[in-house]
Design a protein around this motif. Structure first.
Motif, PDB file in Angstrom:
ATOM      1  N   ASP A  27       7.974   8.666 -42.240  1.00 46.15           N
ATOM      2  CA  ASP A  27       8.805   9.615 -42.191  1.00 46.15           C
ATOM      3  C   ASP A  27      10.269   9.036 -41.724  1.00 46.15           C
ATOM      4  O   ASP A  27      11.408  10.012 -41.510  1.00 46.15           O
ATOM      5  CB  ASP A  27       8.513  10.581 -41.143  1.00 46.15           C
ATOM      6  CG  ASP A  27       7.593  11.666 -41.614  1.00 46.15           C
ATOM      7  OD1 ASP A  27       7.505  11.516 -42.841  1.00 46.15           O
ATOM      8  OD2 ASP A  27       7.012  12.242 -41.001  1.00 46.15           O
ATOM      9  N   ALA A  28      10.448   7.750 -41.595  1.00 50.80           N
ATOM     10  CA  ALA A  28      11.790   7.105 -41.188  1.00 50.80           C
ATOM     11  C   ALA A  28      12.794   7.398 -42.205  1.00 50.80           C
ATOM     12  O   ALA A  28      14.098   7.561 -41.846  1.00 50.80           O
ATOM     13  CB  ALA A  28      11.810   5.723 -40.649  1.00 50.80           C
ATOM     14  N   SER A  29      12.543   7.410 -43.524  1.00 47.52           N
ATOM     15  CA  SER A  29      13.560   7.389 -44.455  1.00 47.52           C
ATOM     16  C   SER A  29      14.217   8.888 -44.494  1.00 47.52           C
ATOM     17  O   SER A  29      15.434   9.188 -44.588  1.00 47.52           O
ATOM     18  CB  SER A  29      13.012   7.149 -45.962  1.00 47.52           C
ATOM     19  OG  SER A  29      12.634   5.776 -45.808  1.00 47.52           O
ATOM     20  N   ARG A  30      13.381   9.769 -44.292  1.00 45.29           N
ATOM     21  CA  ARG A  30      13.967  11.260 -44.194  1.00 45.29           C
ATOM     22  C   ARG A  30      14.739  11.535 -43.118  1.00 45.29           C
ATOM     23  O   ARG A  30      15.795  12.045 -43.179  1.00 45.29           O
ATOM     24  CB  ARG A  30      12.456  12.209 -44.122  1.00 45.29           C
ATOM     25  CG  ARG A  30      13.005  13.655 -44.065  1.00 45.29           C
ATOM     26  CD  ARG A  30      11.832  14.464 -43.715  1.00 45.29           C
ATOM     27  NE  ARG A  30      12.417  15.962 -43.543  1.00 45.29           N
ATOM     28  CZ  ARG A  30      11.221  16.964 -43.367  1.00 45.29           C
ATOM     29  NH1 ARG A  30       9.979  16.830 -43.429  1.00 45.29           N
ATOM     30  NH2 ARG A  30      11.835  18.207 -43.172  1.00 45.29           N
ATOM     31  N   VAL A  31      14.462  10.858 -41.612  1.00 47.02           N
ATOM     32  CA  VAL A  31      15.289  10.967 -40.713  1.00 47.02           C
ATOM     33  C   VAL A  31      16.693  10.149 -40.883  1.00 47.02           C
ATOM     34  O   VAL A  31      17.696  10.823 -40.454  1.00 47.02           O
ATOM     35  CB  VAL A  31      14.408  10.724 -39.280  1.00 47.02           C
ATOM     36  CG1 VAL A  31      15.364  10.547 -37.936  1.00 47.02           C
ATOM     37  CG2 VAL A  31      13.495  11.432 -39.158  1.00 47.02           C
ATOM     38  N   LEU A  32      16.416   9.021 -41.406  1.00 48.64           N
ATOM     39  CA  LEU A  32      17.856   8.329 -41.611  1.00 48.64           C
ATOM     40  C   LEU A  32      18.560   8.959 -42.647  1.00 48.64           C
ATOM     41  O   LEU A  32      20.051   9.139 -42.302  1.00 48.64           O
ATOM     42  CB  LEU A  32      17.327   6.891 -42.200  1.00 48.64           C
ATOM     43  CG  LEU A  32      16.769   5.825 -41.222  1.00 48.64           C
ATOM     44  CD1 LEU A  32      16.554   4.649 -42.113  1.00 48.64           C
ATOM     45  CD2 LEU A  32      18.009   5.543 -40.338  1.00 48.64           C
ATOM     46  N   ALA A  33      18.246   9.813 -43.593  1.00 47.35           N
ATOM     47  CA  ALA A  33      18.884  10.521 -44.650  1.00 47.35           C
ATOM     48  C   ALA A  33      19.673  11.530 -43.889  1.00 47.35           C
ATOM     49  O   ALA A  33      20.665  11.949 -44.203  1.00 47.35           O
ATOM     50  CB  ALA A  33      18.058  11.112 -45.426  1.00 47.35           C
ATOM     51  N   TRP A  34      19.321  12.022 -42.875  1.00 52.87           N
ATOM     52  CA  TRP A  34      20.046  13.006 -42.022  1.00 52.87           C
ATOM     53  C   TRP A  34      21.534  12.557 -41.641  1.00 52.87           C
ATOM     54  O   TRP A  34      22.534  13.188 -41.548  1.00 52.87           O
ATOM     55  CB  TRP A  34      19.311  13.440 -40.538  1.00 52.87           C
ATOM     56  CG  TRP A  34      18.045  14.112 -40.785  1.00 52.87           C
ATOM     57  CD1 TRP A  34      17.785  14.776 -41.943  1.00 52.87           C
ATOM     58  CD2 TRP A  34      17.153  14.415 -39.839  1.00 52.87           C
ATOM     59  NE1 TRP A  34      16.370  15.140 -41.794  1.00 52.87           N
ATOM     60  CE2 TRP A  34      16.200  14.997 -40.248  1.00 52.87           C
ATOM     61  CE3 TRP A  34      17.134  14.030 -38.530  1.00 52.87           C
ATOM     62  CZ2 TRP A  34      14.872  15.445 -39.609  1.00 52.87           C
ATOM     63  CZ3 TRP A  34      15.888  14.422 -37.600  1.00 52.87           C
ATOM     64  CH2 TRP A  34      14.924  15.048 -38.195  1.00 52.87           C
ATOM     65  N   SER A  35      21.601  11.209 -41.322  1.00 59.70           N
ATOM     66  CA  SER A  35      23.083  10.451 -41.025  1.00 59.70           C
ATOM     67  C   SER A  35      23.927  10.546 -42.215  1.00 59.70           C
ATOM     68  O   SER A  35      25.290  10.736 -41.922  1.00 59.70           O
ATOM     69  CB  SER A  35      22.875   9.222 -40.457  1.00 59.70           C
ATOM     70  OG  SER A  35      22.109   9.241 -39.341  1.00 59.70           O
ATOM     71  N   HIS A  36      23.408  10.935 -43.352  1.00 58.96           N
ATOM     72  CA  HIS A  36      24.197  10.632 -44.661  1.00 58.96           C
ATOM     73  C   HIS A  36      24.626  11.928 -45.087  1.00 58.96           C
ATOM     74  O   HIS A  36      25.274  12.113 -46.292  1.00 58.96           O
ATOM     75  CB  HIS A  36      23.368  10.002 -45.602  1.00 58.96           C
ATOM     76  CG  HIS A  36      23.143   8.299 -45.455  1.00 58.96           C
ATOM     77  ND1 HIS A  36      24.248   7.617 -45.566  1.00 58.96           N
ATOM     78  CD2 HIS A  36      22.175   7.917 -44.858  1.00 58.96           C
ATOM     79  CE1 HIS A  36      23.697   6.336 -45.114  1.00 58.96           C
ATOM     80  NE2 HIS A  36      22.615   6.447 -44.434  1.00 58.96           N
ATOM     81  N   ARG A  37      23.993  13.058 -44.677  1.00 60.15           N
ATOM     82  CA  ARG A  37      24.261  14.474 -45.280  1.00 60.15           C
ATOM     83  C   ARG A  37      25.672  14.818 -45.053  1.00 60.15           C
ATOM     84  O   ARG A  37      26.348  14.401 -43.904  1.00 60.15           O
ATOM     85  CB  ARG A  37      23.234  15.552 -44.405  1.00 60.15           C
ATOM     86  CG  ARG A  37      22.023  15.585 -44.711  1.00 60.15           C
ATOM     87  CD  ARG A  37      21.134  16.710 -44.259  1.00 60.15           C
ATOM     88  NE  ARG A  37      19.994  16.703 -44.803  1.00 60.15           N
ATOM     89  CZ  ARG A  37      19.006  17.461 -44.356  1.00 60.15           C
ATOM     90  NH1 ARG A  37      19.405  18.512 -43.358  1.00 60.15           N
ATOM     91  NH2 ARG A  37      17.668  17.377 -44.684  1.00 60.15           N
ATOM     92  N   PRO A  38      26.349  15.671 -46.045  1.00 64.68           N
ATOM     93  CA  PRO A  38      27.589  15.835 -45.825  1.00 64.68           C
ATOM     94  C   PRO A  38      27.858  16.981 -44.707  1.00 64.68           C
ATOM     95  O   PRO A  38      27.004  17.688 -44.321  1.00 64.68           O
ATOM     96  CB  PRO A  38      27.812  16.716 -47.054  1.00 64.68           C
ATOM     97  CG  PRO A  38      26.883  16.357 -48.004  1.00 64.68           C
ATOM     98  CD  PRO A  38      25.671  15.964 -47.169  1.00 64.68           C
TER      99      PRO A  38
END
Length: 158
Positions: A53-64
């Motif tokens: 699930d790390a990729s999903r959580v890291l993706a939060w930082s990239h959200r607009p």
């Protein structure tokens, strides 16, 4: 039966967490202490047990910024602090998993974490930037990883 129920609960945890971050009322996540507490006590434990699930959580930082709260974006990188090695010793944090960094989340994780922090630094919000700086401090001194140190130093100099 218990194991299956635990897997089902874990599968929905991040959905529930995202809903808390989306709630802008006082019952949601609306300040740094709640964000960091949830990140360090709930999300990081989940990630230690479910590293996929790390990729999903890291993706939060990239959200607009227009589509997510500053607190969700901050949690996208702050949640990994307890899963990093102690800078001086290179050993996992007390009470943390036996593995950390790339060893726990797979090759390239630390570089993806630096990229998540870089995305947070692009946000004008002070709390997003503070969270990124906190994480980058650990990346900068991560033992035995000159490539991560170089990427972190480059991010900090931009």
């Amino acid at each position: 039966e218990f194991a299956e129920a635990a897997r089902e609960a874990a599968a929905g945890l991040l959905d529930d967490v995202e809903a808390l971050f989306a709630d802008t009322s006082l019952s949601g996540v609306c300040e740094w202490a709640t964000c960091d507490g949830l990140s360090g006590r709930v999300i990081s434990r989940h990630l230690a047990e479910h590293p996929a699930d790390a990729s999903r959580v890291l993706a939060w930082s990239h959200r607009p910024q227009s589509e997510s709260s500053v607190w969700l974006r901050r949690a996208g990188h702050v949640s990994f602090l307890k899963l990093m090695a102690l800078p001086a010793s290179g050993r996992p944090r007390p009470g943390g998993p036996a593995k950390c960094g790339d060893e726990l989340f797979g090759p390239g994780f630390l570089r993806r974490l630096v990229a998540a922090c870089e995305a947070a630094l692009a946000c004008p919000d002070r709390f997003a930037q503070l969270g990124a700086g906190w994480v980058l401090r650990y990346c900068l001194v991560f033992p035995g990883r000159e490539d991560v140190r170089a990427a972190t130093a480059a991010t900090l100099h931009r």
